[in-house]
Design a protein around this motif. Structure first.
Motif, PDB file in Angstrom:
ATOM      1  N   LYS A   1       0.825  -1.207   0.000  1.00 58.70           N
ATOM      2  CA  LYS A   1       0.000   0.000   0.000  1.00 58.70           C
ATOM      3  C   LYS A   1       0.861   1.260   0.000  1.00 58.70           C
ATOM      4  O   LYS A   1       0.648   2.177  -0.799  1.00 58.70           O
ATOM      5  CB  LYS A   1      -0.931  -0.008   1.227  1.00 58.70           C
ATOM      6  CG  LYS A   1      -1.756  -1.283   1.347  1.00 58.70           C
ATOM      7  CD  LYS A   1      -2.645  -1.297   2.570  1.00 58.70           C
ATOM      8  CE  LYS A   1      -1.924  -1.309   3.895  1.00 58.70           C
ATOM      9  NZ  LYS A   1      -1.239  -2.566   4.225  1.00 58.70           N
ATOM     10  N   THR A   2       1.819   1.274   0.897  1.00 61.30           N
ATOM     11  CA  THR A   2       2.690   2.447   0.961  1.00 61.30           C
ATOM     12  C   THR A   2       3.536   2.556  -0.304  1.00 61.30           C
ATOM     13  O   THR A   2       3.738   3.657  -0.841  1.00 61.30           O
ATOM     14  CB  THR A   2       3.582   2.380   2.215  1.00 61.30           C
ATOM     15  OG1 THR A   2       2.738   2.333   3.367  1.00 61.30           O
ATOM     16  CG2 THR A   2       4.496   3.576   2.310  1.00 61.30           C
ATOM     17  N   THR A   3       3.998   1.428  -0.786  1.00 63.14           N
ATOM     18  CA  THR A   3       4.796   1.447  -2.017  1.00 63.14           C
ATOM     19  C   THR A   3       3.984   2.018  -3.178  1.00 63.14           C
ATOM     20  O   THR A   3       4.508   2.771  -4.007  1.00 63.14           O
ATOM     21  CB  THR A   3       5.277   0.025  -2.360  1.00 63.14           C
ATOM     22  OG1 THR A   3       5.900  -0.535  -1.207  1.00 63.14           O
ATOM     23  CG2 THR A   3       6.256   0.037  -3.504  1.00 63.14           C
TER      24      THR A   3
ATOM     25  N   PHE B   1       1.978  10.988   5.228  1.00 63.07           N
ATOM     26  CA  PHE B   1       2.774   9.778   5.389  1.00 63.07           C
ATOM     27  C   PHE B   1       2.248   8.886   6.498  1.00 63.07           C
ATOM     28  O   PHE B   1       1.533   9.329   7.397  1.00 63.07           O
ATOM     29  CB  PHE B   1       4.221  10.142   5.688  1.00 63.07           C
ATOM     30  CG  PHE B   1       4.947  10.647   4.487  1.00 63.07           C
ATOM     31  CD1 PHE B   1       5.775   9.819   3.777  1.00 63.07           C
ATOM     32  CD2 PHE B   1       4.766  11.944   4.045  1.00 63.07           C
ATOM     33  CE1 PHE B   1       6.427  10.274   2.657  1.00 63.07           C
ATOM     34  CE2 PHE B   1       5.412  12.413   2.935  1.00 63.07           C
ATOM     35  CZ  PHE B   1       6.243  11.569   2.231  1.00 63.07           C
ATOM     36  N   GLN B   2       2.639   7.618   6.394  1.00 66.81           N
ATOM     37  CA  GLN B   2       2.249   6.641   7.404  1.00 66.81           C
ATOM     38  C   GLN B   2       2.799   7.046   8.770  1.00 66.81           C
ATOM     39  O   GLN B   2       2.066   7.121   9.741  1.00 66.81           O
ATOM     40  CB  GLN B   2       2.789   5.269   6.998  1.00 66.81           C
ATOM     41  CG  GLN B   2       2.455   4.172   7.969  1.00 66.81           C
ATOM     42  CD  GLN B   2       2.619   2.799   7.316  1.00 66.81           C
ATOM     43  OE1 GLN B   2       2.955   2.695   6.143  1.00 66.81           O
ATOM     44  NE2 GLN B   2       2.372   1.763   8.069  1.00 66.81           N
ATOM     45  N   LYS B   3       4.086   7.326   8.799  1.00 68.36           N
ATOM     46  CA  LYS B   3       4.706   7.807  10.026  1.00 68.36           C
ATOM     47  C   LYS B   3       4.606   9.322   9.959  1.00 68.36           C
ATOM     48  O   LYS B   3       5.130   9.928   9.031  1.00 68.36           O
ATOM     49  CB  LYS B   3       6.163   7.354  10.031  1.00 68.36           C
ATOM     50  CG  LYS B   3       6.958   7.764  11.223  1.00 68.36           C
ATOM     51  CD  LYS B   3       8.332   7.088  11.173  1.00 68.36           C
ATOM     52  CE  LYS B   3       9.352   7.840  12.014  1.00 68.36           C
ATOM     53  NZ  LYS B   3       9.919   9.010  11.332  1.00 68.36           N
TER      54      LYS B   3
ATOM     55  N   VAL C   1      -3.749   9.535   1.692  1.00 69.85           N
ATOM     56  CA  VAL C   1      -3.645   9.580   3.149  1.00 69.85           C
ATOM     57  C   VAL C   1      -3.294   8.192   3.664  1.00 69.85           C
ATOM     58  O   VAL C   1      -4.088   7.265   3.551  1.00 69.85           O
ATOM     59  CB  VAL C   1      -4.981  10.058   3.761  1.00 69.85           C
ATOM     60  CG1 VAL C   1      -4.785  10.419   5.216  1.00 69.85           C
ATOM     61  CG2 VAL C   1      -5.531  11.241   2.985  1.00 69.85           C
ATOM     62  N   ASP C   2      -2.091   8.078   4.209  1.00 69.29           N
ATOM     63  CA  ASP C   2      -1.617   6.769   4.665  1.00 69.29           C
ATOM     64  C   ASP C   2      -1.848   6.635   6.170  1.00 69.29           C
ATOM     65  O   ASP C   2      -1.231   7.348   6.958  1.00 69.29           O
ATOM     66  CB  ASP C   2      -0.126   6.624   4.324  1.00 69.29           C
ATOM     67  CG  ASP C   2       0.305   5.169   4.218  1.00 69.29           C
ATOM     68  OD1 ASP C   2      -0.467   4.293   4.665  1.00 69.29           O
ATOM     69  OD2 ASP C   2       1.406   4.913   3.699  1.00 69.29           O
ATOM     70  N   GLU C   3      -2.736   5.748   6.543  1.00 71.16           N
ATOM     71  CA  GLU C   3      -3.042   5.448   7.939  1.00 71.16           C
ATOM     72  C   GLU C   3      -3.229   6.693   8.803  1.00 71.16           C
ATOM     73  O   GLU C   3      -2.450   6.955   9.717  1.00 71.16           O
ATOM     74  CB  GLU C   3      -1.936   4.568   8.537  1.00 71.16           C
ATOM     75  CG  GLU C   3      -1.708   3.335   7.692  1.00 71.16           C
ATOM     76  CD  GLU C   3      -1.251   2.143   8.513  1.00 71.16           C
ATOM     77  OE1 GLU C   3      -1.300   2.204   9.751  1.00 71.16           O
ATOM     78  OE2 GLU C   3      -0.877   1.137   7.899  1.00 71.16           O
TER      79      GLU C   3
END
Ligand SMILES: Nc1ncnc2c1ncn2[C@@H]1O[C@H](COP(=O)(O)OP(=O)(O)OP(=O)(O)O)[C@@H](O)[C@H]1O
Ligand SMILES: [Mg+2]
Lengths: 276, 362
Positions: A74-76, A117-119, A201-203
């Motif tokens: 997903k992030t990739t 970002f996720q983080k 929007v990641d997490e």
């Protein structure tokens, strides 16, 4: 440089010349229809196929959820759309015509694709307001940035966003001292400042309380329509509460796509993800 | 005009002190008789002037290291190039007063049996041209170097190592006689600058004041960058380069602009340094010099600008004292100082003072 790019684009062997194509193909990106599409995208990291023949199309104004187990890619996928990772093969298009491959991260961002970002990554040494100011849409060349000053209307918009993300009281405080959830919010705020067409929007809900999560749901839902929103999320309740359409990713490939109910019924999805 | 100094108390104090020094030092040197205990010898004036140029050099390093996160271990090269450009002008000023009395050729060229001045020495007899070159040469080198490095996203230790290699390569090149910059001996035996005798007290005072003014202007321009939105982008790049790209800034261009500007400042510092010390030789390209000036900035406190200036002056004062009293100790002292600062004073002297202030306030 620009001419060179145009030339390269014209000389591509996997494309017919653009003037041969029907005019209908040329549409402004804000129109209805597909705004973001990935076709046959592959990406390996040291022989490991993180993205495997990925095909996906997202309509303008849609609110799309992408789910999938850890390491599903997903992030990739977001890295590929935003120019951080270059895929081995495949095509990524923005609107009907803009080819995102070969564009740099800032170019893609300026074209109207924003990312959280996720983080959560905010600029910790800067204040909350400064973080938002940097993200603000506008001319981002070196000289204009040096001369830049907030205009009245920009100031107002910044205030509005601060209110939306609930950080108006801490606007002058260092963003490094925010809580995890507040950093998530600040990042969403930075996304809003960019006024992008598409928000990736990641997490967003990670590290948020239930109340905060509800607020996030509300915000993302309200943004859809005028914007296209793509959300990656692990939290199933959260997905259920916002999703119109869900894509399930597994081993870098689309496993299923449809409404939340459809997806939940899908036997393969149950096996790899929901069942566990 | 001084908008950029708002809230920058350290900077205000620094500028006030430099202005004060520019007013008092000439008086103590020229008008107080040598018999008085308040008299300042010309030797001391020159020493102070040298410190001021070091402070300007430290500013240029702090701008790229403290704000942009680029640890340059090659800024000595830009300083030296500025110095050489000034040195070439000063060589022209000697005219036929050299040992060989050749009106067209500097002594070292006569010595090498050259019969005509190389093309790249042309124009340096004109002060304005030399001054443009003082900024242009380091600027172009930094631009080309930065263009290559930042586009291919070389960062961190790798970048530091190639900056070090850059200055080392220049060191080797300038050592060669065939380069046409005086080889090993460099450029020296200067007589006049703009027709004023370099040995006279008045000229020395003039150079001191010019260094003070350059430091102030340099400080104001660095501050203008740092206090602008561009400065905040720089800090953002320092802390999270990737993230800055995703909000639409061309990181390579921002780095290139600030790095080049910083090199120009270093060049100006070098140009003011050379007439005061009276010589420029390839030793100025020595990698150790570039490392030393990073230590100045670390000692003073990076990311504050005035801390860098303070560090440059303090460390060099200590150096002058130690190399006089215990010459063998200096290098060890420098190394020890760096280790100590890195371990116990990560924010330098400025950081210590700020903490003290908070404790008193609390
Ligand atoms: N730069 C990289 N180098 C090597 N492997 C990578 C790289 N980026 C991602 N991968 C691998 O690709 C796979 C997919 O990673 P990705 O981060 O896209 O998963 P994800 O779906 O976002 O997972 P999560 O839910 O944990 O965030 C993982 O196995 C990861 O280890
Ligand atoms: Mg992920």
């Amino acid at each position: 440089m620009k001419q060179l790019d145009t030339l390269r684009e014209t000389m591509r062997r996997d494309e017919v010349f653009s003037f041969v194509k029907p005019d209908a193909n040329i549409q402004p990106i804000t129109d209805r229809g597909v705004i973001l599409s990935l076709e046959g995208v592959n990406k390996s990291f040291d022989g490991f196929k993180a993205i495997n023949d990925l095909n996906m199309a997202i309509d303008a104004g849609e609110l799309r959820c992408i789910i999938g187990p850890n390491g599903a890619g997903k992030t990739t996928m977001m890295d590929i759309i935003t120019g951080k990772t270059v895929p081995d093969t495949g095509r990524v298009r923005f609107g009907q015509t803009m080819n995102l491959l070969g564009m740099s991260e800032p170019e893609i961002a300026q074209a109207g694709i924003g990312r959280k970002f996720q983080k959560p990554t905010v600029f910790e040494a800067l204040t909350v307001a400064e973080n938002l100011e940097l993200a603000m849409q506008g001319d981002k060349s070196v000289w204009s940035t040096f001369r830049a000053k907030l205009s009245g209307s920009q100031q107002d918009y910044l205030g509005e966003v601060l209110e939306t993300i609930g950080l108006q009281d801490g606007a002058k405080g260092r963003s490094g001292s925010l809580s995890h959830g507040q950093k998530q919010w600040l990042e969403i705020g930075m996304l809003l400042m960019q006024r992008p067409h598409v928000l990736l929007v990641d997490e967003p809900a990670a590290g948020m309380t239930h109340q905060e999560m509800d607020k996030t749901t509300e915000l993302l839902t309200s943004l859809a329509g005028d914007h296209t929103v793509v959300v990656v999320e692990h939290d199933m309740d959260f997905v259920r509460s916002i999703a119109q359409r869900v894509t399930v990713l597994h081993q870098g490939h689309v496993l299923a796509e449809g409404s939340m109910d459809d997806v939940q019924q899908d036997q393969r999805v149950i096996e790899v993800y929901l069942g566990e | 005009m001084f908008r950029m100094l708002r809230g920058d108390y350290g900077g205000q104090i620094l500028i006030a002190l430099v202005v004060l020094a520019c007013a008092i030092v000439p008086y103590l040197n020229l008008y107080v008789p040598p018999s008085s205990p308040f008299h300042l010898s010309t030797f001391t004036v020159t020493l102070l002037g040298k410190y001021l140029t070091y402070a300007l050099l430290a500013l240029s390093v702090d701008l790229v290291w403290g704000y942009l996160g680029i640890l340059s271990l090659g800024h000595g090269a830009f300083f030296a190039l500025g110095g050489y450009a000034m040195g070439m002008y000063l060589m022209h000023q000697i005219g036929d007063r050299g040992v060989y009395g050749n009106p067209d050729l500097p002594d070292f060229m006569v010595f090498l049996n050259w019969d005509q001045i190389p093309w790249f020495w042309q124009g340096f007899d004109m002060f304005w041209f030399a001054m443009i070159m003082v900024m242009f040469v380091p600027g172009v080198l930094a631009y080309v170097f930065g263009w290559l490095a930042f586009r291919s996203r070389v960062t961190g230790v790798y970048l530091s190592i190639i900056t070090q290699a850059l200055t080392y390569a220049l060191l080797l090149a300038f050592f060669r006689n065939e380069m046409g910059f005086g080889g090993n001996n460099g450029l020296t035996d200067f007589k006049d600058i703009l027709g004023f005798n370099l040995q006279s007290d008045e000229t020395r005072i003039g150079l001191f004041v010019a260094s003070g003014i350059a430091l102030i202007l340099g400080y104001l321009s660095c501050r203008a960058i740092v206090a602008s939105r561009l400065g905040r982008v720089a800090v953002a790049i320092r802390d999270s380069e990737d993230r800055v790209r995703f909000i639409g800034y061309r990181v390579d261009k921002v780095k290139l602009a600030i790095f080049t500007f910083s090199a120009v400042l270093a060049g100006i510092a070098g140009a003011l340094y050379v007439p005061q010390v009276g010589i420029i030789n390839p030793g100025e390209f020595s990698p150790l010099n570039s490392i030393e000036l990073v230590v100045w900035v670390a000692v003073g406190g990076r990311g504050t600008l005035y801390g860098a200036a303070l560090g440059a002056i303090l460390v060099n004062y200590a150096k002058t004292y130690l190399t006089g009293a215990l010459p063998e100790v200096w290098l060890f002292a420098l190394g020890g100082l760096f280790v100590f600062v890195t371990l116990y004073m990560p924010k330098g002297i400025v950081g210590l003072m700020r903490r003290r202030q908070k404790e008193i306030g609390a």
